[in-house]
Write a protein that holds these residues in place. Structure first.
Motif, mmCIF file in Angstrom:
data_model
loop_
_atom_site.group_PDB
_atom_site.id
_atom_site.type_symbol
_atom_site.label_atom_id
_atom_site.label_comp_id
_atom_site.label_asym_id
_atom_site.label_seq_id
_atom_site.Cartn_x
_atom_site.Cartn_y
_atom_site.Cartn_z
ATOM 1 N N ALA A 1 38.547 48.928 37.655
ATOM 2 C CA ALA A 1 37.503 49.749 37.759
ATOM 3 C C ALA A 1 37.015 50.198 39.018
ATOM 4 O O ALA A 1 36.643 50.890 39.545
ATOM 5 C CB ALA A 1 36.249 48.413 38.151
ATOM 6 N N TYR A 2 37.719 49.039 40.117
ATOM 7 C CA TYR A 2 37.136 49.954 41.253
ATOM 8 C C TYR A 2 38.310 51.781 41.497
ATOM 9 O O TYR A 2 37.772 52.510 42.430
ATOM 10 C CB TYR A 2 38.165 49.002 42.559
ATOM 11 C CG TYR A 2 38.623 49.492 43.761
ATOM 12 C CD1 TYR A 2 37.563 50.056 45.032
ATOM 13 C CD2 TYR A 2 39.655 50.446 44.220
ATOM 14 C CE1 TYR A 2 37.245 50.777 45.991
ATOM 15 C CE2 TYR A 2 39.997 50.600 45.283
ATOM 16 C CZ TYR A 2 39.306 51.284 46.646
ATOM 17 O OH TYR A 2 39.124 51.308 48.159
ATOM 18 N N ARG A 3 39.267 51.084 41.263
ATOM 19 C CA ARG A 3 39.849 53.007 41.115
ATOM 20 C C ARG A 3 39.752 53.944 40.573
ATOM 21 O O ARG A 3 39.516 54.954 40.822
ATOM 22 C CB ARG A 3 41.877 52.979 40.663
ATOM 23 C CG ARG A 3 42.603 51.783 41.510
ATOM 24 C CD ARG A 3 43.724 51.647 41.184
ATOM 25 N NE ARG A 3 44.520 50.804 42.334
ATOM 26 C CZ ARG A 3 45.364 50.298 42.024
ATOM 27 N NH1 ARG A 3 44.581 49.453 40.767
ATOM 28 N NH2 ARG A 3 45.800 49.674 42.629
ATOM 29 N N PRO B 1 33.442 42.711 37.549
ATOM 30 C CA PRO B 1 34.208 43.346 38.014
ATOM 31 C C PRO B 1 33.850 44.675 38.519
ATOM 32 O O PRO B 1 34.219 45.139 39.635
ATOM 33 C CB PRO B 1 35.458 43.750 37.103
ATOM 34 C CG PRO B 1 34.561 43.439 35.458
ATOM 35 C CD PRO B 1 33.744 42.981 36.064
ATOM 36 N N VAL B 2 32.636 45.082 38.420
ATOM 37 C CA VAL B 2 31.695 45.902 38.349
ATOM 38 C C VAL B 2 31.473 46.399 39.764
ATOM 39 O O VAL B 2 31.073 47.038 40.608
ATOM 40 C CB VAL B 2 31.148 46.458 37.788
ATOM 41 C CG1 VAL B 2 29.503 47.840 37.510
ATOM 42 C CG2 VAL B 2 31.352 47.448 36.498
ATOM 43 N N ARG B 3 30.559 45.523 39.791
ATOM 44 C CA ARG B 3 29.594 44.262 40.930
ATOM 45 C C ARG B 3 30.865 44.258 42.097
ATOM 46 O O ARG B 3 30.722 44.630 43.415
ATOM 47 C CB ARG B 3 29.442 43.074 40.745
ATOM 48 C CG ARG B 3 27.725 43.723 39.524
ATOM 49 C CD ARG B 3 27.453 42.266 39.492
ATOM 50 N NE ARG B 3 25.986 42.469 38.905
ATOM 51 C CZ ARG B 3 25.339 41.586 38.528
ATOM 52 N NH1 ARG B 3 25.295 40.250 38.597
ATOM 53 N NH2 ARG B 3 23.850 41.736 37.875
ATOM 54 N N GLU B 4 32.538 43.595 41.896
ATOM 55 C CA GLU B 4 33.324 43.489 42.914
ATOM 56 C C GLU B 4 33.921 44.680 43.246
ATOM 57 O O GLU B 4 33.880 45.316 44.949
ATOM 58 C CB GLU B 4 34.022 42.562 42.465
ATOM 59 C CG GLU B 4 33.571 41.416 41.813
ATOM 60 C CD GLU B 4 34.489 40.420 40.910
ATOM 61 O OE1 GLU B 4 35.796 41.234 40.309
ATOM 62 O OE2 GLU B 4 34.613 39.220 41.786
ATOM 63 N N ALA B 5 33.783 45.994 42.463
ATOM 64 C CA ALA B 5 34.202 47.173 42.617
ATOM 65 C C ALA B 5 32.928 48.213 43.710
ATOM 66 O O ALA B 5 33.437 48.266 44.568
ATOM 67 C CB ALA B 5 34.316 47.520 41.238
ATOM 68 N N LEU B 6 31.981 47.831 43.000
ATOM 69 C CA LEU B 6 30.965 48.391 44.163
ATOM 70 C C LEU B 6 31.221 48.088 45.298
ATOM 71 O O LEU B 6 30.733 48.594 46.466
ATOM 72 C CB LEU B 6 29.269 48.169 43.792
ATOM 73 C CG LEU B 6 29.540 48.812 41.813
ATOM 74 C CD1 LEU B 6 27.911 48.964 41.944
ATOM 75 C CD2 LEU B 6 29.328 50.487 42.482
ATOM 76 N N ALA B 7 31.212 46.357 45.422
ATOM 77 C CA ALA B 7 31.360 45.892 47.189
ATOM 78 C C ALA B 7 32.422 46.628 48.151
ATOM 79 O O ALA B 7 32.514 46.695 48.655
ATOM 80 C CB ALA B 7 30.986 44.271 46.731
ATOM 81 N N ARG B 8 33.645 46.281 47.107
ATOM 82 C CA ARG B 8 34.702 46.508 47.666
ATOM 83 C C ARG B 8 34.652 48.183 48.533
ATOM 84 O O ARG B 8 34.647 49.008 49.655
ATOM 85 C CB ARG B 8 35.963 47.150 46.813
ATOM 86 C CG ARG B 8 37.371 47.080 47.822
ATOM 87 C CD ARG B 8 38.179 46.961 46.201
ATOM 88 N NE ARG B 8 39.294 47.138 46.955
ATOM 89 C CZ ARG B 8 40.719 46.996 46.340
ATOM 90 N NH1 ARG B 8 40.728 46.977 45.216
ATOM 91 N NH2 ARG B 8 42.313 47.647 46.977
#
Length: 246
Positions: free
Chosen positions: A19-21, A53-60
């Protein structure tokens, strides 16, 4: 928030990283534009994952400087910020120089060949004005030394700061400004081939410093907190109001 129409792009494994990528790449290539509001529900639907996972990706992504959030208000794509890009350029140039220094004593003929092949693809992409292919080939070229140096710290730092620069590199590679990099790459390869550690490291740093004129003249400085747009609906936690159909 308009999002790409294709859905279900992220597999069930490594959801957080994927999701991050995916979101990172959409920001770098301009699909998600500077200043655009990000809604976690819409992003989750686009990627085919849950909101976690979207929220974790946005935080990263916020830690990387690609996303800005205001608690209780909105999350958005960071504006193009020359000050942040200058900092990223300095760090990135130093890391690539270090990668070459550490990799060169043991750089194999196969790895030199991979650099040559990447530069051929890079030159061809520039001739076609294919910015995406040029950036991918440039990543492959520099990635040889990064992989060969086997320095996890170098890889971690580059993972964080390179995307900030790639947003600006798209401007350089879409103009004649990126053409000089082909010859610079050839020089790096030649110096690596003869085992000139100092020369290859200096040439690598010089290659990454070609971004400096773009940082000096290409964009106005943008403050870290531009004035927020007024809210027009109920937020979703990390995102802004849910939009209607695109």
């Amino acid at each position: 928030m308009p999002v790409p129409q294709a859905r279900g792009l992220v597999t069930k494994s490594l959801l957080r990283d994927n999701a991050y990528r995916a979101i990172r790449d959409a920001i770098v290539d301009g699909t998600l534009a500077p200043g655009e509001r990000l809604n976690d529900i819409d992003l989750a639907a686009w990627l085919g994952v849950s909101r976690t996972p979207v929220r974790e990706a946005l935080a990263r992504l916020e830690q990387a400087g690609l996303v800005q959030s205001k608690p209780g208000s909105h999350t958005r794509v960071s504006p193009l910020d020359v000050r942040a890009a200058r900092s990223a350029q300095s760090v990135t140039a130093a890391m690539h120089e270090l990668a070459v220094r550490e990799a060169l004593p043991n750089l194999s003929a196969a790895e030199l060949g991979a650099m040559r092949q990447a530069n051929v693809r890079f030159a061809e992409a520039l001739r076609r004005n294919d910015v995406d292919a040029a950036i991918a080939a440039d990543d492959d070229f520099h990635g040889v030394a990064v992989a060969a140096c086997a320095n996890h710290a170098v890889r971690t730092v580059l993972e964080q700061f390179t995307p900030v620069l790639r947003r600006l590199e798209r401007l350089r590679f879409s103009s004649l400004g990126g053409r000089s990099s082909v010859g610079q790459h050839d020089r790096i390869i030649a110096l690596c081939e003869v085992g000139d550690v100092e020369g290859a490291a200096a040439a690598t740093r010089a290659n990454w410093q070609t971004l400096v004129p773009l940082l000096d003249t290409g964009l106005p400085d943008a403050g870290p907190e531009a004035e927020a747009e007024p809210e027009t609906g109920t937020g979703t936690g990390t995102g802004g109001p849910t939009p209607g159909p695109a």
